[in-house]
Design an enzyme around this catalytic site. Structure first.
Site, short mmCIF file in Angstrom:
data_model
loop_
_atom_site.label_atom_id
_atom_site.label_comp_id
_atom_site.label_asym_id
_atom_site.label_seq_id
_atom_site.Cartn_x
_atom_site.Cartn_y
_atom_site.Cartn_z
N ARG A 38 0.83 -1.22 0.00
CA ARG A 38 0.00 0.00 0.00
C ARG A 38 0.86 1.27 0.00
NH1 ARG A 38 -5.27 -1.63 3.81
NH2 ARG A 38 -6.43 -2.58 2.07
N LYS A 198 -18.30 -18.97 1.23
CA LYS A 198 -19.73 -18.86 1.50
C LYS A 198 -20.48 -17.99 0.52
CE LYS A 198 -19.33 -19.64 6.50
NZ LYS A 198 -19.68 -19.12 7.83
N GLY A 355 -8.73 -9.96 -0.56
CA GLY A 355 -7.55 -10.46 0.15
C GLY A 355 -7.09 -11.84 -0.28
N GLY A 378 -12.61 -4.48 1.13
CA GLY A 378 -14.03 -4.18 1.27
C GLY A 378 -14.56 -3.22 0.23
#
Length: 398
Positions: A38, A198, A355, A378
């Site tokens: 980053r 999921k 990620g 996110g």
């Protein structure tokens, strides 16, 4: 895409105090930065403003502190950033008030200053206008270069746009350009690969994608839920059986929008969730009742490769199997390398994020061969879900 956003093109920063919201929320261990990705991403914006005579004042959060916490100070991160950009980075022990004001007043043109963790003040996450006004006292213009925090409407990611002229930094601009090419105005056909454990965490993502892409590959544990919904006996595999109706609804929506759903046609099955557990490839009609599906099988890999070959644009989020456990990383590794080869050959625009996805591409050694790899987590996921991101919306040319 970036033409719809205010960028740094043509902005005169010489002698200006430029508040730059960056993402310095990097992994730390024993007070040292363990992954500088980053920091490397925001280097170009910082160097550009500094070299043009702007005073670069960096704003960022680190972690989720409840009040001031020395363990989550940005001071060691500022030192690591200085190494990355090859220029001194001064540090101020607060992001507002007298300490910050004195540090800014001491700056010369081209200097770089990192202010302390914005989340040491609860008003940051509350997007408190008074706190944003305090931050704004330190700058003449505001540059948002933190796409990864753009899904948060915080004072330093959104609130500052209401009190200072606002622009996208170069990392933000690159991200918006890449994402625009992937879903907003893509070269078709477009394929999406979505994996992970999921369905429940990616319902909105899947529902948005089936209306935007031409083909959707579903892998990982979430594919088991879709297979179960279609009457396939998935044995002892991870599956959210209570979401069968949701899976069928997504399949119906895909049919209505002419989006081809590509599910596994065979699977690699083991009887223990462990690295190098004995395993075997089975057709879907022969999954052992006590077996666990841990990866896509060889026929499924061929189908995924063929789908990638048919595409002009690829968007990828989530692994195809239990990639952290060899040999169940095989499907993800082979698909990643195939997509990378097509990209290098100039036949595919490939954009990936999340990620686990970034970790898998690094593991396959091909992250640098994709057109763009987002480290935004996110924010990348919310963008793929079709949600407006507060920190991006305020940069749009209206």
């Amino acid at each position: 895409m970036s033409k719809t956003f205010r960028s740094l093109d043509g902005v005169d920063v010489k002698g200006k105090r430029v508040l730059v919201r960056v993402d310095l929320n990097v992994p730390m261990e024993n007070g040292r930065v363990t992954d500088a990705t980053r920091l490397e991403r925001v280097a170009s914006t910082i160097i550009e403003i500094s070299s043009k005579g702007g005073k670069v004042i960096l704003l960022s959060h680190l972690g989720r502190p409840k009040g001031r916490d020395p363990r989550e100070s940005l001071k060691p991160v500022a030192a690591a950033l200085a190494e990355v950009i090859g220029k001194p980075v001064a540090f101020a022990d607060d992001c507002i008030g007298e300490v910050a004001q004195k540090a800014v007043a001491a700056m010369r043109d081209g200097d770089i200053l990192c202010l302390e963790n914005t989340r040491f003040h609860k008003e940051e996450e509350n997007n408190d206008p008074a706190f944003a006004a305090e931050l704004a006292k330190l700058g003449d213009i505001w540059v948002n270069d933190a796409f990864s925090a753009a899904h948060r409407a915080h004072a330093s990611t959104e609130g500052l746009s209401h009190v200072l002229p606002a622009y996208a930094g170069r990392a933000m601009q690159a991200e918006l350009d890449a994402l625009g090419k992937a879903l907003e105005a893509p070269t078709r056909p477009v394929i999406a690969i979505v994996g992970g454990a999921k369905v429940s965490t990616k319902i909105e993502l899947l529902e948005n994608l089936v209306g935007k892409v031409d083909a959707l590959v579903i892998g990982g544990g979430m594919a088991n839920t879709f297979l179960h919904a279609q009457g396939v006996a998935v044995g002892n595999s991870l599956a959210e059986r209570d979401l069968a109706a949701t899976a069928l609804r997504i399949i119906e929506k895909a049919e209505a929008t002419n989006c081809a759903i590509i599910l596994p046609v065979d699977a690699v099955v083991a009887f223990h969730f462990a690295a190098h557990a004995p395993s075997h490839a089975y057709g879907l009609d022969a999954i052992p009742p006590d077996g666990m599906i841990l990866d896509v099988g060889p026929q499924s890999i061929e189908r995924i490769h063929a789908a990638i070959d048919d595409a002009a644009t690829l968007v990828w989020n989530g692994p195809l199997g239990a990639f952290e456990l060899p040999p169940f990383d095989r499907g993800t590794m082979l698909a990643a390398r195939h997509a990378a080869a097509r990209t290098k050959a100039g036949k595919l625009i490939s954009v990936a994020g999340g990620g686990d996805t970034v970790a898998a591409l690094n593991q396959a050694g091909v992250a640098g061969d994709f057109t763009y790899v987002s480290t935004a987590g996110g924010a990348f996921l919310e963008w793929m879900e079709g949600k407006p991101l507060p920190g991006v919306e305020v940069l749009k040319i209206r």
